[in-house]
Design a protein around this motif. Structure first.
Motif, PDB file in Angstrom:
ATOM      1  N   SER A 146       0.846  -1.206   0.000  1.00 25.35           N
ATOM      2  CA  SER A 146       0.000   0.000   0.000  1.00 25.35           C
ATOM      3  C   SER A 146       0.875   1.247   0.000  1.00 25.35           C
ATOM      4  N   TYR A 151       4.882  -0.085 -10.614  1.00 24.51           N
ATOM      5  CA  TYR A 151       4.073  -1.299 -10.453  1.00 24.51           C
ATOM      6  C   TYR A 151       3.572  -1.823 -11.808  1.00 24.51           C
ATOM      7  N   TYR A 154      -0.582  -7.483 -12.488  1.00 28.91           N
ATOM      8  CA  TYR A 154      -0.951  -7.925 -11.131  1.00 28.91           C
ATOM      9  C   TYR A 154      -0.395  -9.317 -10.838  1.00 28.91           C
ATOM     10  N   LEU A 177      -2.065  -5.563  -4.268  1.00 34.54           N
ATOM     11  CA  LEU A 177      -2.275  -4.192  -3.808  1.00 34.54           C
ATOM     12  C   LEU A 177      -3.412  -4.132  -2.799  1.00 34.54           C
ATOM     13  N   THR A 213      -8.078  -0.328  -6.602  1.00 37.25           N
ATOM     14  CA  THR A 213      -6.913  -0.572  -5.754  1.00 37.25           C
ATOM     15  C   THR A 213      -6.397   0.734  -5.164  1.00 37.25           C
ATOM     16  N   ASN A 214      -5.379   0.567  -4.357  1.00 37.91           N
ATOM     17  CA  ASN A 214      -4.661   1.667  -3.720  1.00 37.91           C
ATOM     18  C   ASN A 214      -4.018   2.620  -4.739  1.00 37.91           C
TER      19      ASN A 214
END
Length: 740
Positions: free
Chosen positions: A251, A274, A323, A329, A339-340
């Motif tokens: 996070s 990411y 992912y 996440l 998601t974050n």
């Protein structure tokens, strides 16, 4: 006649105003206190800044500028409800709604390529981030739980706390950079004399570009610092790998709303790291459609709609593949797969990190279950305080709201102090080179070497607010008898300058018998937590950002929400600004209200803020009626808490409107019971009797209106007639209040 200004703002607290303000205005009628509203909402600010194509009926005055002038006068008495600290996506949503309502307002240009687009961006920047707070906060902050609120919280502890696992077994940790961050690079100077300095960029060829001129006062502290982007990206990649190996959530916790320039860029770098494989592969296509990682994955996915279906599907597949094989996440909304990293304003550090502590070191995963998280707070200026509290909870277990002490705050925030005033002095390095701060005589005061895309920022803190902050800390220590701790780090450039000033100004006051200390933030946190666990109270004396962080962190643990805090801002010129708590959860409250007609916003913050506002009206005008209103309102708040008339989270139970109704009943009863003013006693005896005789009927009207969707005619700019009808559903109560 004393005048109280009640700010019209956004979302749930704006709706709550429709229920509570008519009660306040009716109770104040004939007492020499006038309560007026000024619209400083996000939509109001947009309309005020773009009047040229609007009809006369659509135009609104620039009330924020008006209030900015008022808070510089001793008669200022302003109640400020929490406003949206708008991110670019929120601003765009607001503009879209106004355009749909027939307002001819230009769209926000995400990429400014022409002079006209650059000018538009500059005009809209007045609406972005926390545009309201720097204008109104012409004083320092005194923020604490009212005694009655704290007593109630200990007697009726909130049930949101989740246990931490057995001591030392949680995999939660707060990760921060070890170098190359703002903390390491920060330089700071105190101005011997007033001067206008230049921030300039010098590239490797020696070409000088002036970035900004800044007029500084004598005694002003001026900083420069840099976030090294290569080290930031390396930190993100390394921490993501650690989270994957440990099988925990990843996070990110930033403040892309208040730090509206630097933090969205830092957020964007995390998105780039990411989703690197997909973003690199399709870089040219994504650039062509204006997809912006700084606005989150949500913006990128929305922009894909500009592409042919097959190309869109290809890029979506590559994004989804990112992912796989990486750390999961943390989720903002697992049902919607948000998601974050979806939107920069979804995860705001001062609201999100307290929830990590509250939830036992965990956040929500894709299966809608709580799971240990590694929380990334990149910059060490403040990350260490969150690291310390998580380590404490992992070692000693969860905090107990029934027994824990309080950490109140005296915060340096006047006159755009510190980082929150850095927006117009934050830049991305165009190439390798150096940023310099140069005095008018050509002396280089500070110099920062940079690589391309590094984030440079300067901030400042004026001498008068610093001196006032020290005085406020001493006064609070005297009044409370509690230790007052200055959270200042002698290893940090800015704090070194502030420590000198604290040591200079403290001897001006009588501190006999007071416990006043200076501690590095991590040590101050450790000291405060030891006291908290013993049920003892401590005053944190901090800069602007830590003020923000701590006044969410401790209230969320102690009270379940920071919206119940009393926040008094004694203005430097003698007036008062009374803030009513935080509005971070406000969007969810509106969502529930629109869906099922139940609004769970608790107006306790507004109730508490009104007490000192009325006290100021009483002393400023020598008005005993205002003093009685304040005394009896304080009694009513106690009754409201004691009888547990706070809004429930569930439909068909008491909500905000019912809470305001009961506050009105208890206030009227307290006014009827007092013997200081016979005229007020007689007036309110009738009001109290009328309300009391109709409690069951009013209760039924407040509950029967719930359970169905509600149309208020807009999110950012509701229709006032529809909103008033929705928020004042009891014809019986309305008749009593309106006939007062």
């Amino acid at each position: 006649m004393a005048k109280i200004i009640w700010s019209e703002i956004d979302e749930a607290p704006a709706l709550a105003t429709y229920a509570f303000l008519p009660i306040v205005q009716a109770f104040c009628k004939g007492t020499g206190v006038d309560v007026e509203t000024k619209d400083i909402s996000l939509s109001g600010r947009v309309i005020a800044n773009f009047p040229e194509n609007l009809t006369e009926e659509q135009k609104v005055a620039d009330y924020l500028s008006e209030l900015g002038e008022l808070v510089l006068k001793p008669e200022a008495n302003v109640i400020k409800l929490p406003n949206i600290s708008a991110s670019i996506p929120q601003l765009q949503d607001c503009i879209k709604e106004l355009q749909e309502k027939g307002y001819d307002i230009p769209s926000y240009p995400e990429e400014a390529n022409t002079p006209e687009e650059k000018e538009l961006q500059a005009r809209f920047s007045k609406c972005l981030g926390s545009a309201v707070n720097p204008v109104l906060r012409e004083g320092n902050s005194d923020r604490r739980a009212a005694a009655s609120v704290k007593r109630f919280a200990q007697k009726n502890p909130h049930r949101m706390m989740q246990d931490w696992p057995a001591p030392g077994t949680s995999k939660c940790r707060v990760a921060h950079m070890d170098g190359g961050d703002f903390y390491e690079t920060e330089q700071s100077v105190t101005m011997d004399a007033a001067d206008t300095v230049k921030i300039q960029f010098v590239d490797e060829a020696g070409t000088v570009t002036e970035m900004k001129e800044v007029a500084l006062q004598a005694g002003e502290v001026f900083d420069s610092s840099v976030m090294k982007v290569a080290q930031l990206q390396e930190f993100y990649a390394k921490t993501a790998q650690e989270a994957k190996e440990k099988g925990v959530l990843l996070s990110l916790h930033l403040k892309a709303t208040m730090m509206k320039i630097s933090d969205p860029i830092m957020f964007g770098h995390c998105v780039k790291v990411y989703f690197k494989a997909a973003l690199d592969k399709h870089a040219d296509t994504l650039a062509a459609i204006g997809a912006n990682p700084n606005l989150g994955m949500g913006d990128i996915l929305n922009k894909l709609n500009k592409l042919p279906a097959d190309k869109k599907a290809e890029i979506e597949a590559d994004i989804n593949a990112c992912y796989e094989g990486q750390a999961a996440l943390a989720m903002v909304d697992s049902r919607k797969n948000i998601t974050n990293l979806h939107v920069p304003n979804d995860v705001i550090v001062d609201a999100s990190m307290p929830n990590v502590v509250r939830d036992g070191g965990r956040m929500w995963n894709l299966q809608d279950e709580l799971q240990d998280t590694i929380a990334m707070v990149p910059d060490r200026c403040y990350a260490t305080i969150y690291r310390e509290i998580c380590e404490d909870a992992n070692k000693n277990g969860q905090f107990n709201p029934a027994t824990m002490g309080s950490v109140a705050n005296v915060g340096l925030m006047a006159q755009k102090a510190e980082e929150y005033g850095s927006h117009d002095k934050t830049f991305e390095a165009p190439s390798k080179g150096k940023f310099q701060v140069v005095a008018s005589n050509g002396t280089i005061l500070m110099e920062q070497p940079v690589s391309a895309d590094d984030i440079y920022r300067s901030s400042q803190a004026k001498d008068v607010p610093i001196r006032d902050w020290v005085k406020l800390a001493v006064n609070r220590a005297k009044e409370s008898g509690e230790p007052a701790i200055f959270w200042l780090d002698e290893k940090r450039g800015h704090d070194q300058q502030i420590i000198k000033k604290v040591n200079k100004y403290l001897p001006e006051y009588d501190t006999t018998g007071l416990d006043i200390r200076i501690m590095a933030p991590v040590d101050a946190m450790r000291f405060s937590l030891e006291r908290v666990r013993k049920g003892l109270n401590t005053i944190s004396v901090t800069g602007n950002v830590l003020r923000d962080y701590l006044t969410d962190l401790f209230p969320i643990l102690e009270l379940g929400t920071s919206a119940r805090m009393l926040s008094i801002v004694p203005l430097i010129e003698g007036g008062g600004l009374f803030e009513t708590g935080a509005g971070g959860s406000a969007p969810k409250h509106v969502e529930q209200f629109l869906k099922e007609g139940h609004i769970r916003w608790d107006s306790l913050g507004e109730f508490c803020a009104l007490v000192p506002s009325l006290e100021q009206a009483a002393s400023a005008d020598n008005n005993p009626k205002a003093a009685i209103l304040a005394e009896t309102l304080d009694v009513a708040i106690g009754q409201y808490l004691e009888n547990q008339k706070l809004p429930s989270r569930k439909v068909k139970e008491i909500d905000n409107r019912g809470g305001s109704f009961y506050l009105a009943l208890y206030w009227a009863q307290a006014l009827a019971a007092q013997d200081k003013d016979a005229e007020m006693k007689a007036r309110f005896a009738k009001v109290a009797a009328d309300i009391a005789a109709n409690v069951e009927k009013i209760d039924a009207e407040m509950i029967d209106c719930q359970g169905s969707p509600v149309d208020i005619g807009g999110y950012f700019r509701p229709d006032p007639i529809k909103a008033a009808a929705a928020m004042r559903p009891s014809a019986t109560l309305n008749a009593i209040i309106d006939n007062m």
